[in-house]
Design a protein around this motif. Structure first.
Motif, PDB file in Angstrom:
ATOM      1  N   GLU A  76       0.839  -1.203   0.000  1.00  0.00           N
ATOM      2  CA  GLU A  76       0.000   0.000   0.000  1.00  0.00           C
ATOM      3  C   GLU A  76       0.872   1.251   0.000  1.00  0.00           C
ATOM      4  O   GLU A  76       0.675   2.159   0.813  1.00  0.00           O
ATOM      5  N   THR A  77       1.818   1.322  -0.909  1.00  0.00           N
ATOM      6  CA  THR A  77       2.814   2.388  -0.861  1.00  0.00           C
ATOM      7  C   THR A  77       3.141   2.914  -2.246  1.00  0.00           C
ATOM      8  O   THR A  77       2.960   2.225  -3.254  1.00  0.00           O
ATOM      9  N   LYS A  78       3.649   4.132  -2.275  1.00  0.00           N
ATOM     10  CA  LYS A  78       4.298   4.680  -3.455  1.00  0.00           C
ATOM     11  C   LYS A  78       5.784   4.336  -3.373  1.00  0.00           C
ATOM     12  O   LYS A  78       6.327   4.167  -2.278  1.00  0.00           O
TER      13      LYS A  78
ATOM     14  N   LEU B 131       7.591  -1.325 -15.264  1.00  0.00           N
ATOM     15  CA  LEU B 131       6.549  -0.760 -14.396  1.00  0.00           C
ATOM     16  C   LEU B 131       6.469   0.747 -14.648  1.00  0.00           C
ATOM     17  O   LEU B 131       7.460   1.458 -14.501  1.00  0.00           O
ATOM     18  N   GLU B 132       5.288   1.228 -15.012  1.00  0.00           N
ATOM     19  CA  GLU B 132       5.106   2.615 -15.399  1.00  0.00           C
ATOM     20  C   GLU B 132       4.701   3.489 -14.202  1.00  0.00           C
ATOM     21  O   GLU B 132       3.943   3.039 -13.329  1.00  0.00           O
ATOM     22  N   PRO B 133       5.181   4.729 -14.139  1.00  0.00           N
ATOM     23  CA  PRO B 133       4.801   5.638 -13.043  1.00  0.00           C
ATOM     24  C   PRO B 133       3.297   5.899 -13.031  1.00  0.00           C
ATOM     25  O   PRO B 133       2.652   5.985 -14.090  1.00  0.00           O
ATOM     26  N   GLY B 134       2.750   6.032 -11.836  1.00  0.00           N
ATOM     27  CA  GLY B 134       1.355   6.401 -11.661  1.00  0.00           C
ATOM     28  C   GLY B 134       0.357   5.293 -11.890  1.00  0.00           C
ATOM     29  O   GLY B 134      -0.855   5.516 -11.787  1.00  0.00           O
ATOM     30  N   VAL B 135       0.800   4.089 -12.203  1.00  0.00           N
ATOM     31  CA  VAL B 135      -0.090   2.957 -12.461  1.00  0.00           C
ATOM     32  C   VAL B 135      -0.208   2.104 -11.198  1.00  0.00           C
ATOM     33  O   VAL B 135       0.788   1.853 -10.513  1.00  0.00           O
ATOM     34  N   ARG B 136      -1.418   1.653 -10.903  1.00  0.00           N
ATOM     35  CA  ARG B 136      -1.621   0.794  -9.732  1.00  0.00           C
ATOM     36  C   ARG B 136      -1.235  -0.639 -10.079  1.00  0.00           C
ATOM     37  O   ARG B 136      -1.766  -1.236 -11.027  1.00  0.00           O
ATOM     38  N   TYR B 137      -0.294  -1.175  -9.313  1.00  0.00           N
ATOM     39  CA  TYR B 137       0.128  -2.554  -9.478  1.00  0.00           C
ATOM     40  C   TYR B 137      -0.186  -3.332  -8.201  1.00  0.00           C
ATOM     41  O   TYR B 137      -0.322  -2.757  -7.113  1.00  0.00           O
ATOM     42  N   PHE B 138      -0.281  -4.643  -8.367  1.00  0.00           N
ATOM     43  CA  PHE B 138      -0.517  -5.528  -7.231  1.00  0.00           C
ATOM     44  C   PHE B 138       0.482  -6.678  -7.294  1.00  0.00           C
ATOM     45  O   PHE B 138       0.876  -7.111  -8.378  1.00  0.00           O
ATOM     46  N   TRP B 139       0.894  -7.122  -6.110  1.00  0.00           N
ATOM     47  CA  TRP B 139       1.684  -8.354  -6.074  1.00  0.00           C
ATOM     48  C   TRP B 139       1.023  -9.331  -5.113  1.00  0.00           C
ATOM     49  O   TRP B 139       0.499  -8.953  -4.074  1.00  0.00           O
ATOM     50  N   GLN B 140       1.000 -10.589  -5.552  1.00  0.00           N
ATOM     51  CA  GLN B 140       0.349 -11.640  -4.796  1.00  0.00           C
ATOM     52  C   GLN B 140       1.388 -12.631  -4.293  1.00  0.00           C
ATOM     53  O   GLN B 140       2.391 -12.902  -4.963  1.00  0.00           O
TER      54      GLN B 140
ATOM     55  N   PHE C 259       0.952  -1.306  -4.947  1.00  0.00           N
ATOM     56  CA  PHE C 259       2.026  -0.312  -4.977  1.00  0.00           C
ATOM     57  C   PHE C 259       1.959   0.429  -6.300  1.00  0.00           C
ATOM     58  O   PHE C 259       1.323  -0.012  -7.257  1.00  0.00           O
ATOM     59  N   GLN C 260       2.609   1.586  -6.359  1.00  0.00           N
ATOM     60  CA  GLN C 260       2.735   2.329  -7.604  1.00  0.00           C
ATOM     61  C   GLN C 260       4.026   3.127  -7.601  1.00  0.00           C
ATOM     62  O   GLN C 260       4.542   3.499  -6.540  1.00  0.00           O
TER      63      GLN C 260
END
Length: 317
Positions: A148-150, A199-208, A221-222
């Motif tokens: 849950e971080t930048k 990984l592009e700036p400002g895009v919401r990513y998730f890791w499982q 994270f983003q």
């Protein structure tokens, strides 16, 4: 009412009025270090008569007093970037007053002042925590970072806790689906590979994260956009000993962590604090702010451990 009674009532009213004014005044400093291993650090509020054990990140106002006994010491960082003050038994009691403006540049004073104001709001009442650190243990498997971080642009490292005998599956997802996946991983930090999609700036990513016998976990994270990242890096380049003469090392580390924490870069805040604690493991303010980081990202049990360390090390147990 006799004259004597009226005089006593007037004196009491004046004392209460002064105490109210003192408590309403803006803070002029924050306790950023407390070393109470062989002594005590205590604070007496303006208008009060009782000395109380100092708390990490305690905000202090004009007229408050600090005293250290034995070999104890503490550091007070003034608001507005106006310098730092060490207090030992030799300089006790120290009465807090707004200092004259420090010789630093306006940019440095503005940056340090903003971080100090932020830290003043991170104090936590540690009086009602459990008695024993051993009574709280971290979860068996949990995602640590990024969570849950930048993040600043650069390598993205995935970290988690769990048994070293298990093997783990890690998956990174973007708006279009799975970007990268790897199975049979040991419990070691994993860097997102350069061969995977960028990984592009400002895009919401998730890791499982998955492992045998445990439910799948997911965290977001983003990457910070370039302009914001440059501003953060420039500020961190200012929050260094060369720009802040007279500030103790742990206080500078605390301000660096506070700066990135304020901007939502929780992974960077955690890294700053863990690095500082590796060199100064007995500093309660570092533990307190690390607890605040864990609490913010939903790791309540780890937060409790850090809060209890902060309480015990500051002499409040």
């Amino acid at each position: 009412m006799t004259m004597k009674t009226r005089w006593a009532a007037a004196v009491l009213a004046a004392v209460l009025s002064l105490a109210a004014l003192a408590s309403a005044a803006d803070p002029v400093g924050v306790l950023t270090e407390i070393r109470a291993e062989r002594g005590r650090v205590e604070v007496k509020r303006a208008g009060e008569s009782e000395w109380r054990a100092a708390q990490p990140l305690l905000a202090l106002r004009p007229g408050d007093q600090i005293r250290a006994t034995g070999e104890a010491r503490t550091s007070l960082v003034f608001t507005g970037g106006r310098g730092a003050q060490a207090v030992t038994a030799a300089s006790s009691p120290f009465t807090v007053q707004p200092p004259t403006a420090a010789g630093a540049s306006d940019k440095v004073r503005g940056l340090v002042g903003g971080v100090t104001d932020f830290l003043a709001g991170k104090q936590k009442d540690l009086a009602y925590l459990p008695l024993s650190v051993r009574s709280v243990r971290p979860p068996r498997v949990v995602q640590l970072q990024p969570r849950e971080t930048k993040l600043l642009p650069g390598d993205v490292t995935f970290e988690w806790t769990g048994s070293s005998t298990l093997r783990y599956r890690l998956r990174v997802l973007g708006p279009q689906g799975i970007l990268w996946e790897q199975a049979n991983l040991p419990r070691n930090p994993v860097v997102y590979p350069a061969s995977a999609p960028a990984l592009e700036p400002g895009v919401r990513y998730f890791w499982q994260l998955e492992t045998e016998g445990q439910p799948m976990q997911q965290a977001e994270f983003q990457i910070l956009p370039s302009a914001e990242a440059n501003r953060v890096r420039e500020s961190l380049d200012i929050l260094v000993p060369a720009s802040l003469p007279g500030y103790p090392p742990s206080s500078i580390a605390l301000m660096r962590a506070g700066y990135v924490l304020r901007d939502g870069l929780y992974a960077d805040a955690r890294r700053e604090l863990l690095t500082a604690l590796a060199g100064d493991p007995d500093e309660p303010t570092l533990h307190l702010l690390l607890g605040q980081v864990y609490d913010t990202i939903g790791l309540g049990e780890l937060a409790q451990r850090e809060f209890m360390e902060a309480r015990d090390l500051s002499g409040r147990r």
